[in-house]
Design an enzyme around this catalytic site. Structure first.
Site, PDB file in Angstrom:
ATOM      1  N   THR A  14       0.834  -1.210   0.000  1.00 55.01           N
ATOM      2  CA  THR A  14       0.000   0.000   0.000  1.00 55.01           C
ATOM      3  C   THR A  14       0.868   1.259   0.000  1.00 55.01           C
ATOM      4  OG1 THR A  14      -1.624  -1.236   1.278  1.00 55.01           O
ATOM      5  CG2 THR A  14      -1.863   1.159   1.261  1.00 55.01           C
ATOM      6  N   VAL A  15       1.796   1.340   0.933  1.00 53.91           N
ATOM      7  CA  VAL A  15       2.562   2.583   1.097  1.00 53.91           C
ATOM      8  C   VAL A  15       3.656   2.698   0.032  1.00 53.91           C
ATOM      9  CG1 VAL A  15       3.828   4.028   2.719  1.00 53.91           C
ATOM     10  CG2 VAL A  15       2.107   2.442   3.595  1.00 53.91           C
ATOM     11  N   LYS A 107       6.237   1.916  12.610  1.00 54.46           N
ATOM     12  CA  LYS A 107       6.135   2.286  14.039  1.00 54.46           C
ATOM     13  C   LYS A 107       6.554   1.154  14.966  1.00 54.46           C
ATOM     14  CE  LYS A 107       1.930   1.063  12.344  1.00 54.46           C
ATOM     15  NZ  LYS A 107       1.170   1.427  11.180  1.00 54.46           N
ATOM     16  N   GLU A 131       8.196  10.212   9.618  1.00 56.74           N
ATOM     17  CA  GLU A 131       6.943  10.982   9.745  1.00 56.74           C
ATOM     18  C   GLU A 131       5.711  10.089   9.567  1.00 56.74           C
ATOM     19  OE1 GLU A 131       6.435  14.699  10.284  1.00 56.74           O
ATOM     20  OE2 GLU A 131       4.750  13.458  10.913  1.00 56.74           O
ATOM     21  N   VAL A 134       3.623   7.658  12.586  1.00 54.17           N
ATOM     22  CA  VAL A 134       2.607   8.045  13.575  1.00 54.17           C
ATOM     23  C   VAL A 134       1.506   8.843  12.880  1.00 54.17           C
ATOM     24  CG1 VAL A 134       2.146   9.259  15.737  1.00 54.17           C
ATOM     25  CG2 VAL A 134       4.362   8.147  15.380  1.00 54.17           C
ATOM     26  N   GLY A 136      -0.245   8.411  10.212  1.00 56.00           N
ATOM     27  CA  GLY A 136      -0.271   8.464   8.747  1.00 56.00           C
ATOM     28  C   GLY A 136       0.046   9.823   8.169  1.00 56.00           C
ATOM     29  N   ASP A 203      -0.740  -1.321  18.061  1.00 54.87           N
ATOM     30  CA  ASP A 203      -0.329  -0.382  17.008  1.00 54.87           C
ATOM     31  C   ASP A 203      -0.396   1.066  17.518  1.00 54.87           C
ATOM     32  OD1 ASP A 203      -0.131   0.422  13.968  1.00 54.87           O
ATOM     33  OD2 ASP A 203      -1.909   1.449  14.733  1.00 54.87           O
ATOM     34  N   LYS A 207       2.740   3.966  18.435  1.00 52.56           N
ATOM     35  CA  LYS A 207       2.776   5.377  18.029  1.00 52.56           C
ATOM     36  C   LYS A 207       2.926   6.282  19.245  1.00 52.56           C
ATOM     37  CE  LYS A 207      -0.119   4.082  14.105  1.00 52.56           C
ATOM     38  NZ  LYS A 207      -1.491   3.863  13.650  1.00 52.56           N
TER      39      LYS A 207
HETATM   40  P1  NAP Z   1       1.855  -4.056   2.855  1.00 48.90           P
HETATM   41  O1  NAP Z   1       0.817  -3.514   1.937  1.00 48.90           O
HETATM   42  O2  NAP Z   1       1.595  -5.345   3.547  1.00 48.90           O
HETATM   43  O3  NAP Z   1       3.218  -4.164   2.012  1.00 48.90           O
HETATM   44  C1  NAP Z   1       4.352  -4.744   2.563  1.00 48.90           C
HETATM   45  C2  NAP Z   1       5.357  -4.906   1.446  1.00 48.90           C
HETATM   46  O4  NAP Z   1       6.533  -5.470   2.013  1.00 48.90           O
HETATM   47  C3  NAP Z   1       4.900  -5.816   0.319  1.00 48.90           C
HETATM   48  O5  NAP Z   1       5.232  -5.274  -0.912  1.00 48.90           O
HETATM   49  C4  NAP Z   1       5.682  -7.112   0.557  1.00 48.90           C
HETATM   50  O6  NAP Z   1       6.034  -7.789  -0.629  1.00 48.90           O
HETATM   51  C5  NAP Z   1       6.952  -6.549   1.172  1.00 48.90           C
HETATM   52  N1  NAP Z   1       7.624  -7.569   1.982  1.00 48.90           N
HETATM   53  C6  NAP Z   1       7.118  -8.277   3.010  1.00 48.90           C
HETATM   54  N2  NAP Z   1       8.044  -9.131   3.475  1.00 48.90           N
HETATM   55  C7  NAP Z   1       9.150  -8.938   2.725  1.00 48.90           C
HETATM   56  C8  NAP Z   1      10.421  -9.542   2.670  1.00 48.90           C
HETATM   57  N3  NAP Z   1      10.749 -10.517   3.534  1.00 48.90           N
HETATM   58  N4  NAP Z   1      11.311  -9.096   1.765  1.00 48.90           N
HETATM   59  C9  NAP Z   1      10.968  -8.114   0.890  1.00 48.90           C
HETATM   60  N5  NAP Z   1       9.778  -7.514   0.879  1.00 48.90           N
HETATM   61  C10 NAP Z   1       8.878  -7.935   1.775  1.00 48.90           C
HETATM   62  O7  NAP Z   1       2.222  -2.997   3.993  1.00 48.90           O
HETATM   63  P2  NAP Z   1       1.905  -1.436   4.007  1.00 48.90           P
HETATM   64  O8  NAP Z   1       0.502  -1.258   4.455  1.00 48.90           O
HETATM   65  O9  NAP Z   1       2.356  -0.821   2.755  1.00 48.90           O
HETATM   66  O10 NAP Z   1       2.817  -0.961   5.236  1.00 48.90           O
HETATM   67  C11 NAP Z   1       4.201  -0.750   5.098  1.00 48.90           C
HETATM   68  C12 NAP Z   1       4.718  -0.071   6.368  1.00 48.90           C
HETATM   69  O11 NAP Z   1       4.041   1.161   6.534  1.00 48.90           O
HETATM   70  C13 NAP Z   1       4.474  -0.845   7.659  1.00 48.90           C
HETATM   71  O12 NAP Z   1       5.518  -0.628   8.563  1.00 48.90           O
HETATM   72  C14 NAP Z   1       3.183  -0.232   8.206  1.00 48.90           C
HETATM   73  O13 NAP Z   1       3.052  -0.357   9.605  1.00 48.90           O
HETATM   74  C15 NAP Z   1       3.429   1.215   7.823  1.00 48.90           C
HETATM   75  N6  NAP Z   1       2.213   2.006   7.720  1.00 48.90           N
HETATM   76  C16 NAP Z   1       1.209   1.607   6.912  1.00 48.90           C
HETATM   77  C17 NAP Z   1       0.079   2.394   6.795  1.00 48.90           C
HETATM   78  C18 NAP Z   1      -1.048   2.002   5.890  1.00 48.90           C
HETATM   79  O14 NAP Z   1      -2.028   2.740   5.801  1.00 48.90           O
HETATM   80  N7  NAP Z   1      -0.964   0.899   5.177  1.00 48.90           N
HETATM   81  C19 NAP Z   1      -0.028   3.575   7.554  1.00 48.90           C
HETATM   82  C20 NAP Z   1       1.040   3.968   8.360  1.00 48.90           C
HETATM   83  C21 NAP Z   1       2.162   3.179   8.436  1.00 48.90           C
HETATM   84  P3  NAP Z   1       4.932  -8.472  -1.592  1.00 48.90           P
HETATM   85  O15 NAP Z   1       4.070  -7.341  -2.070  1.00 48.90           O
HETATM   86  O16 NAP Z   1       5.714  -9.070  -2.694  1.00 48.90           O
HETATM   87  O17 NAP Z   1       4.189  -9.431  -0.749  1.00 48.90           O
HETATM   88  N1  HSE Z   2      -3.836  -0.245  11.399  1.00 44.99           N
HETATM   89  C1  HSE Z   2      -3.473   1.132  11.458  1.00 44.99           C
HETATM   90  C2  HSE Z   2      -4.715   1.946  11.749  1.00 44.99           C
HETATM   91  C3  HSE Z   2      -2.829   1.545  10.132  1.00 44.99           C
HETATM   92  O1  HSE Z   2      -5.835   1.408  11.696  1.00 44.99           O
HETATM   93  O2  HSE Z   2      -4.616   3.114  12.084  1.00 44.99           O
HETATM   94  C4  HSE Z   2      -2.031   2.783  10.248  1.00 44.99           C
HETATM   95  O3  HSE Z   2      -1.008   2.688  11.159  1.00 44.99           O
END
Ligand code: NAP
Ligand code: HSE
Length: 428
Positions: A14-15, A107, A131, A134, A136, A203, A207
């Protein structure tokens, strides 16, 4: 032309894909604002063949995030994999050792290993920025480290997990049970792969631990947080709280006193007319209080592709502009070790209990409260068909210790059916 800032992006979920999209869509805007092109040298994820809705052929591919972190054509390693151990941690450490700056949204990694990583980054003379970790898209890290740098921060507070706020507001709006809304949120993909990270408050506590460190100059201390999730919040409490003029929120609060650092993440009641009370759905809100600025309130999307990638880009652009700074607002070696303190700050409490509907039952409850020094402000007993009567009490301000004492003694009255519920009413 100025030298480009070359990124290596690990994690294309996603990110990560959101970051790639912004870099493509806003290439000239970013260059105009930072004075140099921002480019992507290489990317990494688990599955090279996955359709990510965007072509990645312009970039080199690495299967291993650690190899990506060490590449000579990478200036900044952007970690968007997630998790507090394994590839994310290994790659961030490798990047710092290889003399790269790091940007992460992780986080969990910072809440558990923040101090060690900050020490490593500062020893290597590199930057570690987060940034997006915490709340988003809300620029809360910048607000604390830059906007409020001239303040003695008094309190940090907020709703920092959108999924929990969605569940609580949906329960109220639809009159559904926790279990029903949890299943619905899980089906819609709103919850983390391990939902306990969301509903267990973990989670949000990650933060809060990061914000506490920035606010109070203390080493990040996740284990010092008093933590309770939303999984025991019932629709009865949500309805009853609404009837008394409150909303139930998973609220994080941190403040430093002579006794130590108080950090708690727990379901609380807040007045329904307050900004926190009016926060609906998956939105986040962070409240910062400084001695000079007073109270400021930041509100916005705490998750999702665009908002989170927006925050990642804020860090990337700062690095492109050559901004530097210690990881937690002051040098890591100067951060204080905090003593975790349980809250002694008095508050009103909401109590809900089922009482046997017979003479003297309420008097026994009132006596227990009186003996603990807890004074009743408001009380309601509802009409009912079952043998026990639902009773709600809002207390005058009292200490957490007095409430705990009263709750422990309540069972001895012999007039309660089931366990009583006590929720703190936060002054916001
Ligand atoms: P996600 O959609 O699950 O994506 C994770 C990515 O990491 C995927 O592309 C996955 O590869 C890759 N990955 C997982 N294991 C791996 C490995 N062993 N080697 C290489 N690549 C690997 O996660 P996300 O939601 O983007 O979140 C990413 C980070 O941002 C996390 O720390 C999360 O806490 C933080 N975050 C997310 C949000 C949110 O809204 N999503 C908000 C704030 C912070 P594949 O695609 O090939 O499976
Ligand atoms: N699971 C988290 C939330 C994603 O619902 O706020 C962002 O950190």
């Amino acid at each position: 032309m100025s030298q480009p800032l070359r990124l290596g992006i690990a994690g294309l979920g996603t990110v990560g894909i959101g970051v790639v999209r912004i870099i493509r869509k806003h290439a000239s805007l970013l260059e105009a604002r930072t004075g140099r092109p921002i480019t992507i040298s290489a990317v990494s994820a688990r599955d090279r063949n996955k359709d990510r809705g965007i072509s990645l052929t312009p970039y080199s591919w690495e299967d291993d995030p650690v190899a990506l972190a060490k590449r000579a054509d990478v200036d900044v390693f952007v970690e968007l994999v997630g998790g507090d151990e394994g590839p994310a941690k290994n790659a961030v450490e490798a990047a710092l050792s290889a003399g790269k700056d790091v940007v992460t949204a992780n986080k969990a990694l910072l809440a558990i290993h923040g101090q060690a990583l900050a020490e490593a980054a500062e020893a290597a003379g590199r930057n570690l920025r987060y940034e997006a970790a915490v709340a988003g898209g809300i620029p809360v890290i910048k607000s604390l480290t830059e906007g409020l740098v001239g303040n003695d921060v008094k309190r940090v507070m907020g709703v920092m997990n959108g999924s929990c706020n969605y569940i609580l507001t949906r329960m109220e709006d639809a009159g559904l049970s926790y279990e029903e809304v949890f299943a619905e949120a899980d089906g819609l993909g709103y919850l983390e792969a391990d939902p306990q990270l969301d509903v267990g408050g973990i989670d949000a506590a990650h933060k809060l631990a990061i914000l506490s460190s920035l606010a109070f100059g203390t080493k990040v201390n996740f284990d010092g947080i008093t933590l309770e999730g939303i999984d025991r919040v019932s629709i009865d409490d949500i309805r009853a709280a609404a009837d008394m003029g409150y909303k139930v929120k998973l609220l994080g609060v941190a403040q430093l006193s002579a006794r130590g650092l108080e950090q708690r993440m727990q379901p609380c009641l807040v007045p329904d007319t307050s900004p926190l009370g009016q926060l609906e759905g998956g939105t986040n809100m962070v409240v910062l209080e400084g001695d000079s600025v007073g109270q400021i309130i930041l509100r916005g999307a705490g998750a999702g592709e665009g908002p989170t990638a927006s925050a990642v880009m804020s860090d990337v652009c700062d690095l492109a502009r050559g901004f530097k700074g210690p990881v937690f607002g002051q040098p890591a070696h100067a951060l204080k070790t905090s003593t975790p303190a349980r809250s002694t700050v008095p508050a009103s409490y909401y109590l809900r209990m089922s009482l046997e509907d017979k003479p003297g039952a309420l008097a026994k409850v009132a006596a227990v409260l009186g003996e603990a020094g807890v004074s009743i402000d408001r009380m309601r007993q509802y009409g009912h068909e079952e043998p026990s009567a639902p009773v709600l009490i809002v207390t005058h301000k009292t200490t957490p210790v007095a409430i705990q004492q009263a709750m422990e003694a309540m069972g001895g009255t012999g007039v309660l059916s089931g366990d009583p519920v006590a929720l703190r009413i936060e002054d916001v």
